[in-house]
Design a protein around this motif. Structure first.
Motif, short mmCIF file in Angstrom:
data_model
loop_
_atom_site.label_atom_id
_atom_site.label_comp_id
_atom_site.label_asym_id
_atom_site.label_seq_id
_atom_site.Cartn_x
_atom_site.Cartn_y
_atom_site.Cartn_z
N HIS A 39 0.83 -1.21 0.00
CA HIS A 39 0.00 0.00 0.00
C HIS A 39 0.86 1.26 0.00
O HIS A 39 0.65 2.18 -0.81
CB HIS A 39 -0.91 -0.02 1.24
N ARG A 40 1.85 1.32 0.87
CA ARG A 40 2.66 2.54 0.99
C ARG A 40 3.52 2.79 -0.25
O ARG A 40 3.80 3.94 -0.59
CB ARG A 40 3.54 2.45 2.23
N MET A 41 3.92 1.73 -0.93
CA MET A 41 4.79 1.91 -2.09
C MET A 41 4.02 2.23 -3.38
O MET A 41 4.50 3.01 -4.21
CB MET A 41 5.64 0.65 -2.31
N VAL A 127 11.09 0.08 1.79
CA VAL A 127 9.69 0.49 1.62
C VAL A 127 9.51 1.93 2.10
O VAL A 127 8.85 2.75 1.44
CB VAL A 127 8.75 -0.46 2.38
N ARG A 128 10.10 2.26 3.24
CA ARG A 128 9.96 3.61 3.78
C ARG A 128 10.61 4.64 2.87
O ARG A 128 10.09 5.74 2.68
CB ARG A 128 10.54 3.67 5.19
N LEU A 129 11.77 4.30 2.34
CA LEU A 129 12.43 5.22 1.43
C LEU A 129 11.60 5.42 0.16
O LEU A 129 11.45 6.53 -0.34
CB LEU A 129 13.82 4.71 1.08
N ASP A 132 8.62 7.54 1.03
CA ASP A 132 9.06 8.92 1.25
C ASP A 132 9.26 9.63 -0.08
O ASP A 132 8.88 10.80 -0.24
CB ASP A 132 10.36 8.91 2.05
N ALA A 133 9.85 8.93 -1.04
CA ALA A 133 10.12 9.53 -2.35
C ALA A 133 8.82 9.85 -3.09
O ALA A 133 8.77 10.79 -3.88
CB ALA A 133 10.98 8.59 -3.18
N ARG A 134 7.76 9.08 -2.84
CA ARG A 134 6.48 9.33 -3.51
C ARG A 134 5.89 10.68 -3.10
O ARG A 134 5.14 11.29 -3.86
CB ARG A 134 5.47 8.24 -3.16
N HIS A 135 6.22 11.13 -1.89
CA HIS A 135 5.57 12.32 -1.34
C HIS A 135 6.49 13.53 -1.28
O HIS A 135 6.06 14.59 -0.81
CB HIS A 135 5.03 12.01 0.05
N HIS A 136 7.74 13.38 -1.71
CA HIS A 136 8.68 14.50 -1.64
C HIS A 136 9.37 14.67 -2.98
O HIS A 136 10.12 13.79 -3.42
CB HIS A 136 9.71 14.27 -0.53
N GLY A 251 6.09 18.21 5.32
CA GLY A 251 6.82 19.47 5.32
C GLY A 251 8.31 19.32 5.42
O GLY A 251 9.05 20.27 5.22
N ARG A 252 8.79 18.12 5.73
CA ARG A 252 10.22 17.89 5.79
C ARG A 252 10.67 17.33 4.46
O ARG A 252 10.46 16.16 4.18
CB ARG A 252 10.58 16.92 6.92
N ARG A 253 11.28 18.14 3.65
CA ARG A 253 11.62 17.73 2.29
C ARG A 253 13.02 17.17 2.24
O ARG A 253 13.93 17.61 2.92
CB ARG A 253 11.50 18.93 1.35
N HIS A 254 13.17 16.16 1.36
CA HIS A 254 14.47 15.62 1.03
C HIS A 254 15.19 15.03 2.24
O HIS A 254 16.39 15.17 2.38
CB HIS A 254 15.36 16.68 0.39
N ARG A 255 14.44 14.38 3.13
CA ARG A 255 15.09 13.77 4.28
C ARG A 255 14.81 12.28 4.28
O ARG A 255 13.67 11.86 4.43
CB ARG A 255 14.61 14.38 5.59
N PRO A 256 15.84 11.45 4.16
CA PRO A 256 15.64 9.99 4.19
C PRO A 256 15.39 9.53 5.61
O PRO A 256 16.30 9.17 6.33
CB PRO A 256 16.97 9.46 3.64
N GLY A 257 14.12 9.55 6.02
CA GLY A 257 13.78 9.33 7.41
C GLY A 257 14.39 8.10 8.06
O GLY A 257 14.96 8.19 9.13
N PRO A 258 14.27 6.89 7.46
CA PRO A 258 14.78 5.70 8.12
C PRO A 258 16.28 5.75 8.36
O PRO A 258 16.79 5.04 9.20
CB PRO A 258 14.42 4.58 7.13
#
Length: 306
Positions: A39-41, A127-129, A132-136, A251-258
């Motif tokens: 779902h997230r991807m 998956v998280r990366l 994240d890329a889908r939304h930033h 709102g946090r752009r370009h940050r690889p959260g994991p």
């Protein structure tokens, strides 16, 4: 849509979308994903994802399994390739066509694999990366290699994965080491030796990302990482980081959260020893194409166990 799982592969081609093909390739490369991960991807609405996964299961392109949850209820569905999915991928990559028996055995062995949780945890980082890329805008996961693919490519090391992550005009490669808490942390740190050997042989100087089970385990690991380790850069993260700390918050752009945390250069601490600070993003460690980049270093073993 046909629901027979015994229909010919060619007869279901009209029902296979480009997104379905992307999912089949992901499962071919990485073996298993949960409903939530798919779902997230690939999907916006969870219900749409669930319906489509059910359709692909009915077509025999996907197979699934799940286990009982301790305390009652069931775990989420785990999705993998079905027989038609194996056939489709074999044709796409010019591999021998698998028999129905082989396809079923593959699913059964995967479901009973004692390292299934380790595999899902490793996949979760990527998956998280991807999500994240889908939304930033400007962020993207350029490469996702599985354990077998990374081992085949780099040989000396046995990483749980390898990736290239880009944010804006910055790109960083990394090797993944997934820790589920089943072995002493001293043994986990010892894995850095092979990465140091890769560097000494002239291999790529990618950071090593330790993906740990939680913050407590992460803190213990950093207490073991002291001084230099032959130029190996180390980043850490864990799946339970709060959204505000993981870098995935809106709102946090370009940050690889994991991969938010990384070991900085040691600085003097009390008693003359070195202390590792962890306040940098993975993308700030080094440019993968630069052998002279200012990469942070960490990780001399001291024989301790946690």
């Amino acid at each position: 849509m046909p629901q027979s799982r015994t229909a010919s592969l060619l007869t279901i081609y009209p029902y296979i979308t480009s997104r379905d093909q992307q999912l089949l390739q992901l499962l071919d490369d990485h073996q298993v994903l949960t409903t939530d991960q798919v779902h997230r991807m690939l999907f916006h609405a969870r219900r749409t994802c669930q319906i489509r996964l059910g359709d692909l299961y009915g077509l025999g392109l996907l197979d699934r399994f799940r286990f009982a949850r301790d305390g009652g209820g069931s775990q989420p569905w785990h999705w993998t390739l079905g027989h038609h999915g194996h056939q489709f991928q074999a044709a796409a990559h010019q591999r021998p066509e698998p028999s129905l028996r082989t396809s079923r055995q593959t699913v059964q062995r995967l479901s009973a694999n004692p390292h299934l949780n380790h595999l899902l945890t490793a996949n979760e980082l990527f998956v998280r990366l991807t999500a994240d890329a889908r939304h930033h805008h400007g962020a993207r996961l350029d490469r996702w290699r599985s354990e077998s693919m990374a081992t085949k490519q780099f040989r000396t090391i046995t990483a749980d994965g390898h990736g290239l992550w880009s944010a804006g005009d910055a790109t960083v490669g990394f090797f993944l080491e997934t820790d589920t808490g089943t072995e002493p942390l001293g043994r986990v740190v010892a894995k850095l030796d092979r990465y140091a050997q890769l560097i000494r042989r002239g291999g790529l100087r990618y950071p090593v990302l330790f993906w740990l089970g939680g913050e407590h385990r992460e803190e213990h690991l950093h207490r073991l990482l002291r001084g230099e380790h032959d130029g190996v850069s180390v980043a850490t993260g864990h799946p339970h980081q709060p959204p505000g700390r993981s870098g995935l918050a809106p709102g946090r752009r370009h940050r690889p959260g994991p991969a938010r945390r990384a070991a900085q250069r040691p600085r003097p601490a009390r008693g003359g020893q070195s202390e590792l600070r962890r306040r940098r993003d993975l993308r700030s460690l080094t440019d993968p194409d630069s052998r002279t980049a200012s990469a942070v270093t960490a990780g001399q073993r001291h024989g301790r166990r946690s």
